[in-house]
Design a protein around this motif. Sequence first.
Motif, short mmCIF file in Angstrom:
data_model
loop_
_atom_site.label_atom_id
_atom_site.label_comp_id
_atom_site.label_asym_id
_atom_site.label_seq_id
_atom_site.Cartn_x
_atom_site.Cartn_y
_atom_site.Cartn_z
N GLN A 94 18.73 -74.76 -19.57
CA GLN A 94 17.47 -74.34 -20.60
C GLN A 94 17.88 -73.06 -21.32
O GLN A 94 18.09 -72.12 -20.94
N GLU A 104 25.38 -86.76 -19.49
CA GLU A 104 24.76 -86.97 -20.73
C GLU A 104 25.74 -86.83 -22.02
O GLU A 104 26.80 -85.94 -21.72
N PHE A 131 20.35 -70.46 -18.86
CA PHE A 131 19.84 -70.60 -17.58
C PHE A 131 19.86 -72.16 -17.08
O PHE A 131 19.65 -73.11 -17.68
N ILE A 178 19.38 -74.99 -14.02
CA ILE A 178 18.44 -75.46 -13.19
C ILE A 178 18.75 -76.63 -12.30
O ILE A 178 19.09 -77.74 -13.25
N LYS A 180 13.07 -70.22 -24.28
CA LYS A 180 11.91 -70.82 -24.73
C LYS A 180 12.01 -72.40 -25.29
O LYS A 180 11.57 -72.60 -26.32
N LYS A 181 13.41 -72.82 -24.92
CA LYS A 181 13.78 -74.30 -25.06
C LYS A 181 13.39 -75.35 -24.04
O LYS A 181 13.37 -74.90 -22.92
N SER A 182 13.69 -76.38 -24.56
CA SER A 182 13.40 -77.66 -23.45
C SER A 182 14.57 -77.46 -22.37
O SER A 182 15.56 -76.59 -22.73
N LEU A 183 14.46 -78.19 -21.39
CA LEU A 183 15.46 -78.49 -20.28
C LEU A 183 16.17 -79.66 -21.08
O LEU A 183 15.69 -80.83 -21.11
N PHE A 190 12.38 -78.70 -7.88
CA PHE A 190 13.44 -77.60 -8.53
C PHE A 190 14.02 -76.54 -7.96
O PHE A 190 13.15 -75.86 -7.18
N GLY A 191 15.04 -76.19 -8.10
CA GLY A 191 15.35 -74.84 -7.87
C GLY A 191 15.02 -73.80 -8.69
O GLY A 191 14.40 -74.13 -9.58
N SER A 192 15.21 -72.49 -8.28
CA SER A 192 14.77 -71.48 -8.95
C SER A 192 15.48 -71.17 -10.27
O SER A 192 15.23 -70.16 -11.19
N LEU A 198 18.78 -82.08 -20.13
CA LEU A 198 19.53 -82.77 -18.97
C LEU A 198 21.16 -82.76 -19.31
O LEU A 198 21.36 -83.33 -20.16
N TYR A 236 20.12 -79.25 -15.16
CA TYR A 236 19.61 -78.86 -16.46
C TYR A 236 20.03 -77.65 -17.08
O TYR A 236 20.46 -76.73 -16.49
N PHE A 271 19.80 -83.51 -10.36
CA PHE A 271 20.14 -83.44 -11.58
C PHE A 271 20.24 -82.08 -11.88
O PHE A 271 19.71 -80.97 -11.29
N LEU A 311 10.12 -84.71 -8.84
CA LEU A 311 11.31 -83.89 -8.58
C LEU A 311 11.02 -82.49 -8.00
O LEU A 311 9.95 -81.90 -8.08
#
Lengths: 118, 114
Positions: A38, A59, A91, A93, A41-44, A109-111, A46, A36, A34, A107
């Motif tokens: 970001q 999406e 950002f 991810i 300071k907000k949501s991830l 996650f990558g960095s 998709l 994402y 997946f 899941l």
Amino acid sequence: GAVVSQHPSRVICKSGTSVKIECRSLDFQATTMFWYRQFPKKSLMLMATSNEGSKATYEQGVEKDKFLINHASLTLSTLTVTSAHPEDSSFYICSARDRQIATNEKLFFGSGTQLSVL
Amino acid sequence: AQSVAQPEDQVNVAEGNPLTVKCTYSVSGNPYLFWYVQYPNRGLQFLLKYITGDNLVKGSYGFEAEFNKSQTSFHLKKPSALVSDSALYFCAVRDVYTGNQFYFGTGTSLTVIP
């Protein structure tokens, strides 16, 4: 534990150029990855679901021609931001699910990759 | 569609005090719920999950979460907060009906004050 390597961690590019981000599962095979986005300071959010050997599922609202996703093998998925513009700065991810885990609910996650478009 | 909501952007708590990070969900069918944590300059890490069974789920670093079906909530808790718990916390729901995607809440920034 399972490791997902994402590269590069940071990239700065000029407006109009394309940038490729790689996501690799290092010690497991990921049938599904997946991507994402970001915001600070907000949501991830998709962006798309990447299945090995098939076209990615995007999406709603995500431009598939702008964000090209390739999942050519069970350990590698790439996201290419084509003709990047400053509003694409964000950002990014990636995450992956381990095909060997029967219920594969978790899941990894990558960095992340910080993209800055000048 | 599946979704989760985190009503608090920021939570501050004194070190040693109990902490709660709230999450409510909206799903079709049985929910698959998760908590992830994002430490500064690091990727997201899995904390815990609820799939079925006991409503109180225990996870990493002393965190736990309680699944409450009547209130459609899945709040994250810890009895005694540490300064090192300061991070960004995300609640997530897995859509098992249409494609197994994970959808995340908006995140809650937790600051533990020494």
